[in-house]
Design an enzyme around this catalytic site. Structure first.
Site, mmCIF file in Angstrom:
data_model
loop_
_atom_site.group_PDB
_atom_site.id
_atom_site.type_symbol
_atom_site.label_atom_id
_atom_site.label_comp_id
_atom_site.label_asym_id
_atom_site.label_seq_id
_atom_site.Cartn_x
_atom_site.Cartn_y
_atom_site.Cartn_z
ATOM 1 N N TYR A 142 -38.107 -25.966 6.693
ATOM 2 C CA TYR A 142 -37.860 -25.158 5.508
ATOM 3 C C TYR A 142 -37.176 -23.867 5.927
ATOM 4 O O TYR A 142 -37.622 -23.200 6.865
ATOM 5 C CB TYR A 142 -39.184 -24.841 4.804
ATOM 6 C CG TYR A 142 -39.036 -24.059 3.526
ATOM 7 C CD1 TYR A 142 -38.443 -24.635 2.404
ATOM 8 C CD2 TYR A 142 -39.488 -22.743 3.426
ATOM 9 C CE1 TYR A 142 -38.306 -23.920 1.221
ATOM 10 C CE2 TYR A 142 -39.359 -22.023 2.237
ATOM 11 C CZ TYR A 142 -38.767 -22.621 1.144
ATOM 12 O OH TYR A 142 -38.629 -21.910 -0.031
ATOM 13 N N ASP A 237 -35.012 -20.388 13.325
ATOM 14 C CA ASP A 237 -35.633 -19.785 12.149
ATOM 15 C C ASP A 237 -37.064 -19.436 12.532
ATOM 16 O O ASP A 237 -37.944 -20.291 12.567
ATOM 17 C CB ASP A 237 -35.592 -20.762 10.970
ATOM 18 C CG ASP A 237 -36.281 -20.187 9.739
ATOM 19 O OD1 ASP A 237 -36.913 -19.108 9.855
ATOM 20 O OD2 ASP A 237 -36.200 -20.815 8.666
ATOM 21 N N LYS A 265 -41.778 -12.818 6.845
ATOM 22 C CA LYS A 265 -43.248 -12.848 6.857
ATOM 23 C C LYS A 265 -43.878 -11.680 7.630
ATOM 24 O O LYS A 265 -43.938 -10.587 7.095
ATOM 25 C CB LYS A 265 -43.728 -14.221 7.320
ATOM 26 C CG LYS A 265 -43.228 -15.303 6.338
ATOM 27 C CD LYS A 265 -43.851 -16.660 6.442
ATOM 28 C CE LYS A 265 -43.510 -17.494 5.225
ATOM 29 N NZ LYS A 265 -42.547 -18.564 5.424
#
Ligand code: PLP
Length: 427
Positions: A142, A237, A265
């Site tokens: 993702y 990522d 995050k």
């Protein structure tokens, strides 16, 4: 009806599905999502005053627990100056310098407002840098919700059974090439079939959006050599793994240096922040130095930068945080294995540092197909069993659990008891 149920009814009238991000809606596990009002450490309190041990940690940022005192202090002070200038501040230089110091692959960095923005900008920069258009991504990884990534995507996209989202044009989709995770020969074949057309390979160096799936030995190194050989930009990522697996993220943890890194995050300590960075010569493609446009009205926002800086600085200065997380999560894993073995369950537990997930009725989980073949029904039942007992796991079998430094042995033990009692009840 309890307060969460009442609020969910109201929210659904005005918000699609009652939530602002799909996984929160409990669709894949069934039932009504809980609405929360406060948290401290790793304890969440819902709107019915019931407490839960939190294994989501806002999907990562709460690595030192909710309402960590230095962060609360920083936020209070920061708000007195203004909430946004839309002009440069000293803090932006501070946090950029700190990120470059902590993450070996990053020589220059640009801040964004989310992980999605970071990933979509990184791909644009890689395309601008290489003058090529296609990129390779891995099934079940993702990278946020930008169009080009919603092809066999992980996280909420799998949970809802729409890994290929309507609204993404064929034109966009044809430039996203897909390979199974951990499959180097598939990547080689794609590169051969698309000579001189691939700008970038983007991946989660430890997959965390189809449960936790570590890279097989040699996978990251193999991608590194393929990218060198074919002038492809390798993008890790690290929105999930950055500052979590070590202060330099997965690239430091595995000793493989990508050309670009995306972050999110933890980087904002719970405020909406993302970033992308990498080699100087690639990052100097970004406007205003270079021709690749990238911008943001609230990018580098002083409140968010203050919060992120305070958290990153603490992570940078206290390496024992990572050894403590490793030790406690290893303990949790050992206890999970004991309980599952006692019940003669067939399972796989994958863990890297403080990321951990379990899959039932399967012996190995190395890619998206494996994750889909696991027994999701048993996960659902377990999810509701422990929820009833005050343990809040991610409401989907396709998510990792995250531990924080506030998950003490005592809290881990209560969690194990909740799991044992649940299994006792359902098996
Ligand atoms: C969460 C996540 C994203 C998206 O970040 P947002 O801040 O939700 O846009 C991208 N990549 C990975 C690996 C993630 O875990």
């Amino acid at each position: 009806m309890n307060n969460s149920e009442l609020l969910f009814e109201r929210a659904q009238l005005f918000i699609p599905g009652g939530v602002n991000s799909p996984v929160r809606a409990f669709r894949s596990v069934g039932g009504t999502p809980l609405f929360f009002k406060s948290a401290k450490g790793s304890i969440l309190t819902d709107v019915d005053d019931k407490n839960y041990i939190d294994y989501i940690g806002s999907w990562g940022p709460m690595i030192l627990g909710h309402c960590h005192d230095p962060i609360v202090e920083t936020l209070k002070k920061a708000t007195e100056n203004t909430t946004s200038f839309g002009a440069p501040t000293e803090l932006e230089a501070d946090i950029a310098e700190l990120i470059c110091e902590m993450v070996p692959a990053v020589e220059k960095v640009r801040m964004t407002n989310s992980g999605t923005e970071a990933c979509m900008s990184a791909i644009r920069v890689a395309r601008g840098y290489t003058n090529k258009e296609k990129f390779i991504k891995f099934e079940g990884n993702y990278h946020g919700h930008a169009d080009a990534f919603l092809i066999k995507a992980g996280s909420g996209a799998i949970t809802l059974g729409v890994p290929n989202s309507p609204g993404v044009t064929k034109g966009t989709a044809q430039d996203t090439l897909l390979a199974p995770y951990n499959d180097l020969s598939a990547v080689k074949k794609i590169i051969e079939d698309n000579p001189n057309q691939i700008a970038a390979i983007i991946l989660e160096p430890v997959a965390g959006n189809m449960g936790c799936i570590p890279p097989k030995k040699g996978f990251l190194e193999g991608l590194r050599s393929l990218c060198n050989e074919h002038d492809i930009v390798l993008i890790f990522d690290e929105v999930m793994t950055g500052f979590r697996l070590s202060k330099g993220g997965a690239s430091e943890y595995y000793g493989v240096t990508p050309d670009m890194v995306t972050l999110g995050k933890i980087i904002g300590g719970g405020l909406p922040v993302g970033a992308f960075g990498g080699k100087k010569e690639i990052m100097d493609m970004v406007a205003p130095v270079g021709p690749v446009y990238q911008a943001g009205t609230l990018s580098g926002n002083p409140i968010a930068m203050g919060c992120g800086y305070t958290l990153l600085k603490e992570l940078n200065e206290n390496p024992s945080i990572y050894s403590q997380l490793e030790e406690n999560t290893a303990y949790f894993e050992k206890e999970l294995r004991r309980v599952f073995d006692n019940k003669n369950l067939r399972y796989t537990i994958n863990r890297v540092g403080s990321m951990i997930s379990f899959h039932f009725d399967i012996d190995e989980v190395n890619n998206f197909d494996d994750a889909c073949n696991a027994n999701a029904d048993l996960f659902k039942t377990l999810f509701h069993g422990v929820l009833k007992r005050g343990v809040y796991f991610a409401p989907s079998a396709f998510e990792s659990l995250f531990l924080s430094t506030t998950h003490t042995k005592e809290l881990l033990d209560s969690t194990i008891v909740a799991i044992e009692e649940t299994l006792e009840e359902i098996l």
